[in-house]
Design a protein around this motif. Sequence first.
Motif, PDB file in Angstrom:
ATOM      1  N   SER A   1       0.845  -1.195   0.000  1.00 15.07           N
ATOM      2  CA  SER A   1       0.000   0.000   0.000  1.00 15.07           C
ATOM      3  C   SER A   1       0.881   1.246   0.000  1.00 15.07           C
ATOM      4  CB  SER A   1      -0.918   0.013   1.228  1.00 15.07           C
ATOM      5  OG  SER A   1      -1.763  -1.114   1.231  1.00 15.07           O
ATOM      6  N   PHE A   2       0.425   2.262  -0.733  1.00 17.61           N
ATOM      7  CA  PHE A   2       1.168   3.515  -0.849  1.00 17.61           C
ATOM      8  C   PHE A   2       0.273   4.677  -0.453  1.00 17.61           C
ATOM      9  CE2 PHE A   2       2.787   0.508  -3.941  1.00 17.61           C
ATOM     10  CZ  PHE A   2       4.155   0.540  -3.714  1.00 17.61           C
ATOM     11  N   LYS A   3       0.864   5.645   0.248  1.00 18.19           N
ATOM     12  CA  LYS A   3       0.124   6.821   0.688  1.00 18.19           C
ATOM     13  C   LYS A   3       0.802   8.070   0.140  1.00 18.19           C
ATOM     14  CE  LYS A   3      -1.726   9.057   4.841  1.00 18.19           C
ATOM     15  NZ  LYS A   3      -1.801   9.001   6.314  1.00 18.19           N
ATOM     16  N   LEU A   4      -0.007   8.925  -0.491  1.00 14.49           N
ATOM     17  CA  LEU A   4       0.497  10.192  -1.020  1.00 14.49           C
ATOM     18  C   LEU A   4       0.494  11.211   0.111  1.00 14.49           C
ATOM     19  CD1 LEU A   4       1.411  11.921  -3.430  1.00 14.49           C
ATOM     20  CD2 LEU A   4      -1.000  12.410  -3.874  1.00 14.49           C
ATOM     21  N   GLU A   5       1.665  11.715   0.466  1.00 13.21           N
ATOM     22  CA  GLU A   5       1.748  12.684   1.550  1.00 13.21           C
ATOM     23  C   GLU A   5       1.282  14.057   1.100  1.00 13.21           C
ATOM     24  OE1 GLU A   5       5.671  12.692   3.141  1.00 13.21           O
ATOM     25  OE2 GLU A   5       5.255  10.997   4.458  1.00 13.21           O
ATOM     26  N   ASN A   6       0.629  14.763   2.025  1.00 11.49           N
ATOM     27  CA  ASN A   6       0.158  16.129   1.772  1.00 11.49           C
ATOM     28  C   ASN A   6      -0.689  16.233   0.506  1.00 11.49           C
ATOM     29  OD1 ASN A   6       1.696  17.057   4.015  1.00 11.49           O
ATOM     30  ND2 ASN A   6       3.520  17.035   2.712  1.00 11.49           N
ATOM     31  N   PRO A   7      -1.762  15.428   0.413  1.00 12.57           N
ATOM     32  CA  PRO A   7      -2.621  15.522  -0.775  1.00 12.57           C
ATOM     33  C   PRO A   7      -3.374  16.845  -0.795  1.00 12.57           C
ATOM     34  CG  PRO A   7      -3.641  14.137   0.885  1.00 12.57           C
ATOM     35  CD  PRO A   7      -2.260  14.465   1.395  1.00 12.57           C
ATOM     36  N   GLY A   8      -4.054  17.096  -1.891  1.00 17.34           N
ATOM     37  CA  GLY A   8      -4.809  18.342  -2.017  1.00 17.34           C
ATOM     38  C   GLY A   8      -5.925  18.430  -1.002  1.00 17.34           C
ATOM     39  N   SER A   9      -6.383  19.637  -0.717  1.00 11.84           N
ATOM     40  CA  SER A   9      -7.453  19.833   0.264  1.00 11.84           C
ATOM     41  C   SER A   9      -8.704  19.080  -0.154  1.00 11.84           C
ATOM     42  CB  SER A   9      -7.769  21.325   0.390  1.00 11.84           C
ATOM     43  OG  SER A   9      -8.208  21.839  -0.852  1.00 11.84           O
ATOM     44  N   GLY A  10      -9.351  18.477   0.824  1.00 12.48           N
ATOM     45  CA  GLY A  10     -10.573  17.729   0.547  1.00 12.48           C
ATOM     46  C   GLY A  10     -10.319  16.257   0.298  1.00 12.48           C
ATOM     47  N   ASP A  11      -9.081  15.871   0.030  1.00 14.03           N
ATOM     48  CA  ASP A  11      -8.764  14.464  -0.179  1.00 14.03           C
ATOM     49  C   ASP A  11      -8.560  13.807   1.174  1.00 14.03           C
ATOM     50  OD1 ASP A  11      -8.821  14.705  -2.930  1.00 14.03           O
ATOM     51  OD2 ASP A  11      -6.726  15.362  -3.022  1.00 14.03           O
ATOM     52  N   VAL A  12      -9.344  12.770   1.436  1.00 14.92           N
ATOM     53  CA  VAL A  12      -9.290  12.125   2.741  1.00 14.92           C
ATOM     54  C   VAL A  12      -8.436  10.863   2.687  1.00 14.92           C
ATOM     55  CG1 VAL A  12     -10.642  11.091   4.589  1.00 14.92           C
ATOM     56  CG2 VAL A  12     -11.548  13.071   3.332  1.00 14.92           C
ATOM     57  N   ASP A  13      -8.842   9.914   1.912  1.00 15.14           N
ATOM     58  CA  ASP A  13      -8.154   8.630   1.851  1.00 15.14           C
ATOM     59  C   ASP A  13      -7.407   8.522   0.533  1.00 15.14           C
ATOM     60  OD1 ASP A  13      -7.238   6.121   2.184  1.00 15.14           O
ATOM     61  OD2 ASP A  13      -9.174   5.192   2.589  1.00 15.14           O
ATOM     62  N   ARG A  14      -6.083   8.652   0.578  1.00 16.07           N
ATOM     63  CA  ARG A  14      -5.281   8.618  -0.636  1.00 16.07           C
ATOM     64  C   ARG A  14      -4.346   7.421  -0.626  1.00 16.07           C
ATOM     65  NH1 ARG A  14      -7.163  11.053  -4.659  1.00 16.07           N
ATOM     66  NH2 ARG A  14      -5.205  11.834  -5.474  1.00 16.07           N
ATOM     67  N   VAL A  15      -4.849   6.301  -0.152  1.00 15.05           N
ATOM     68  CA  VAL A  15      -4.045   5.082  -0.091  1.00 15.05           C
ATOM     69  C   VAL A  15      -4.430   4.164  -1.247  1.00 15.05           C
ATOM     70  CG1 VAL A  15      -3.477   3.021   1.252  1.00 15.05           C
ATOM     71  CG2 VAL A  15      -3.764   5.231   2.393  1.00 15.05           C
ATOM     72  N   VAL A  16      -3.422   3.705  -1.971  1.00 17.44           N
ATOM     73  CA  VAL A  16      -3.618   2.764  -3.073  1.00 17.44           C
ATOM     74  C   VAL A  16      -2.842   1.495  -2.755  1.00 17.44           C
ATOM     75  CG1 VAL A  16      -3.168   2.297  -5.506  1.00 17.44           C
ATOM     76  CG2 VAL A  16      -3.951   4.565  -4.808  1.00 17.44           C
TER      77      VAL A  16
END
Length: 400
Positions: free
Chosen positions: A301-316
């Motif tokens: 699993s990968f997580k994008l750090e500091n995603p854009g505002s409003g993005d909650v779950d950015r794990v793929v």
Amino acid sequence: MINEMNGIDESGTWHDAIAVFTEVPASSTEATRPNIFRIAGFPRRETVSSNVLAYFFDPAENHGLKDMMLKALLPTIHKEDMDVSDVSVSTEVSTGKNNRIDILLDLPDISIAIENKVDAGLYNDLADYRSWTAKQSNNDSAIVIVLHPFNNFVLKDHPSAQGLVVEQNLFDVHYDELFSNALGMLGEYSLDADPRAVDLLQQFIDNYSPERKQKKMDNTSTDITQFVSQANGIEQQLVNVFQSFEKYTEAVRSKLHTVHSDLISRWAEESPVNGKSVTLADDWEYIKRHNPFENQYYAQSFKLENPGSGDVDRVVTCEFFFNIKFNDGYVSSDPEYGSFNTIWYKAYWGGRNTSQKKPEVQITDPYNQTLDAKLTDSNEDIKKAVEAAVERTLKDNWNI
């Protein structure tokens, strides 16, 4: 070496022997699944059955199936439209004569005393159950149900039925009648239910359903007969096949485990997407060793750090795995689209220890894809193919 008794080449090829197994199996028996009731050593314990039933009868319990089991029971006593808005469920309730009611259901318009029979014969004072229940609930419409798994069960003229009227204030309900009604509603109710509770109910039904037990026994006998017939004269070749396949699966598991470990170490030091801060959210291997024709998954699993505002779950989560048969509970394969040299790949939003724990939101389309590498390729070539697939997946879905 040639076996002089049957002319079988015990050490040679087995292609011709396998060719005889093109016939469609005579039955569709599923492999025996783990069952908590059998594992714990009480597959026929009446108190266990009563406690589990009481749990599912109670809409306030944490199973999330709400009033499903109650609504599965009520049609068996011709009370389909009964109010179930306020229900109290008790077990092992003592009457004034020190008899014990296995399960007591108090509904707004009726009280139901359930005598749960698993193996023992019926010898209970059912009239006492009914009179005590009616008095305690101030409801003369109290009834008694005998819940049982017996096919030739008759309440009429039974000594325990004295003082009661069958089909008025005394009913017998077969386990499979209750289970059939429940399974017919499970699809709708399970959407909001706890998956562990749904699985527990399925295990309970598997363990206590006479119909399912008999079907498995019939299928087992048929499968044995068919296999013995097909294997006659080619036993050694089939043993050779099985042993060869076991060596193959162990070798592939070892190779892909090494690939996976190397990739984790590499990704821990540098982002799998150049110029972006991507961190490892989780990693695991999902091992299936009980069935040689099932897979082992290698997931990351990968997580994008500091995603854009409003993005909650950015794990793929990205997975790669091998073999031509797979079924992860969400997608099943067709063996015609793979070979023993195929590496499969898929990706989905979320992953373990995230808010989206199950791979229900698919990314890859089709979900299961063949990786641009073969099992016979070098470890480096496989790692490059996995990295390329992962980078492509992350870039496309994070729009980077």
